[in-house]
Design an enzyme around this catalytic site. Structure first.
Site, short mmCIF file in Angstrom:
data_model
loop_
_atom_site.label_atom_id
_atom_site.label_comp_id
_atom_site.label_asym_id
_atom_site.label_seq_id
_atom_site.Cartn_x
_atom_site.Cartn_y
_atom_site.Cartn_z
N LYS A 73 6.02 -13.31 -5.41
CA LYS A 73 6.88 -13.40 -4.22
C LYS A 73 7.87 -14.56 -4.36
O LYS A 73 9.03 -14.44 -3.98
CB LYS A 73 6.02 -13.61 -2.97
CG LYS A 73 5.37 -12.34 -2.46
CD LYS A 73 6.26 -11.71 -1.41
CE LYS A 73 5.92 -10.27 -1.14
NZ LYS A 73 5.02 -10.04 -0.09
N LYS A 104 5.70 1.95 -7.26
CA LYS A 104 4.94 2.36 -6.08
C LYS A 104 5.93 2.79 -4.97
O LYS A 104 6.98 2.15 -4.82
CB LYS A 104 4.13 1.13 -5.63
CG LYS A 104 3.19 1.37 -4.51
CD LYS A 104 2.37 0.12 -4.28
CE LYS A 104 1.66 0.21 -2.95
NZ LYS A 104 0.84 -0.96 -2.66
N LYS A 158 9.60 1.60 0.95
CA LYS A 158 10.84 1.70 1.72
C LYS A 158 11.89 0.77 1.15
O LYS A 158 13.06 1.14 1.02
CB LYS A 158 10.52 1.32 3.17
CG LYS A 158 11.64 1.57 4.11
CD LYS A 158 11.16 1.57 5.52
CE LYS A 158 10.62 2.93 5.89
NZ LYS A 158 10.45 3.13 7.32
#
Ligand code: SF4
Length: 324
Positions: free
Chosen positions: A112, A192, A195
């Site tokens: 991240k 994967k 959205k």
């Protein structure tokens, strides 16, 4: 007494097939066997959201999908994380027993931090502590997760264990329950379904929109022409057929390998199966969408029931830590 399941999901708005196959169907099935608490984790979303303008709409749309898919507020507690602020207090208390080294080693923190170098906030490091607080606040015993969440769950177990060792047994160590279909690939056939990546198929799409999305999917790259022989084992459409069209799977594999079926026909078959299998869901969703107050009432009732458990746990934690 049924064992307690806890699971949380970020408010990503309308849900896609990956959410549906990987999490929602499982959530629905678990209601038969467990005492279930399902939470939309809006505070977690703030670690990577810079624009929070769509948060309320996303929560509403997500809950619509959950309810239409079969989550039942009479059998499960459904609520929004921030509506029970006790979780933030427990997060602070658990942060006192969590060595920083444990958090800095978490692989997703490093990923991240790389993805958003302009916003490496404390919340990213503390994410597993807040996640632990989410679970143990409700004394969750079983947590259904995908494989990518396994390291966080391991850490949650360690934090719960450390608290119990320091202050006496308070929290059950949450067990990991891996979902049956944990990884659903997106339309690109590589990543994967997500959205954010734009490779998803929302379950609330119309039948026509669903056909259009399925037609965009990448298939076997070796099948450039209709007469090329196919390799279903590397094709994501074939994987999805396994879910929506299981009785035809062997037949499709044989026809693909011998080029008796083309990818367009194969995709159309899949889209039709998705549409017929989601038809009852879509009907329920339309009916629920006409009653926005009902969604608000479900969430208010869920928060009230969750808070009753949370207050009790927090009182116990404070007593053990010498704060009361
Ligand atoms: S025919 Fe179907 S399974 Fe075979 S490559 Fe095309 S989409 Fe995939």
């Amino acid at each position: 007494m049924k064992r307690r399941v806890f699971s949380g999901a970020r408010p990503t708005g309308r849900q896609h097939l990956g959410n549906y196959l990987g999490a929602i169907q499982n959530y629905v099935a678990l209601q038969d066997e467990y005492d279930c608490i399902y939470c939309i984790v809006d505070i977690h979303a703030l670690t990577s959201l810079e624009d929070t303008g769509g948060l309320q709409k996303n929560i509403h749309e997500m809950m619509l999908d959950w309810l239409a898919a079969g989550l039942d507020p009479d059998r499960s507690i459904l609520f929004v994380q921030s509506h029970v602020p006790e979780v933030m207090e427990l997060h602070t208390l658990l942060s006192m027993v969590t060595p920083l080294g444990w958090l800095l080693r978490v692989p997703t923190f490093k990923e991240k931090a790389k993805l958003q170098p302009q916003n490496v906030n404390y919340g990213l490091v503390g994410y597993p502590v807040l996640m632990t607080a989410d679970i143990v606040l409700y004394k969750g015993e079983v947590v259904p997760v995908g494989v990518d969440q396994e390291p966080h769950l391991e850490l949650a177990r360690e934090i719960a264990r450390r608290f119990n060792n320091l202050f006496g047994y308070t929290f059950p160590e949450p067990e990991i329950k891996l979902t049956e279909f944990p990884l659903v690939l997106g339309l690109d056939g590589k990543e994967k379904m997500s959205k954010q990546l734009g490779n998803d198929i929302e379950i609330a799409l119309s039948p026509e929109e669903t056909v259009n999305r399925v037609m965009m999917a990448v298939t076997d790259p070796a099948r450039r022409y209709r007469n090329d022989l196919g390799h279903p084992e590397i094709c994501n459409i074939y994987r999805l057929q396994g879910y929506f069209n299981p009785l035809e799977l062997d037949n499709i594999a044989e026809q693909c390998r011998s080029a008796k079926i083309g990818c367009v026909d194969c995709k159309m078959l899949l889209a039709q199966q998705i549409n017929s299998s989601l038809e009852p869901f879509r009907e329920r969703r339309t009916a629920l969408a006409a009653k926005p107050q009902y969604i608000a009432d479900v969430l208010a009732d869920g928060a009230q029931r969750a808070q009753a458990i949370a207050r009790e746990t927090l009182r116990e934690v404070k007593q053990r830590m010498g704060l009361l």
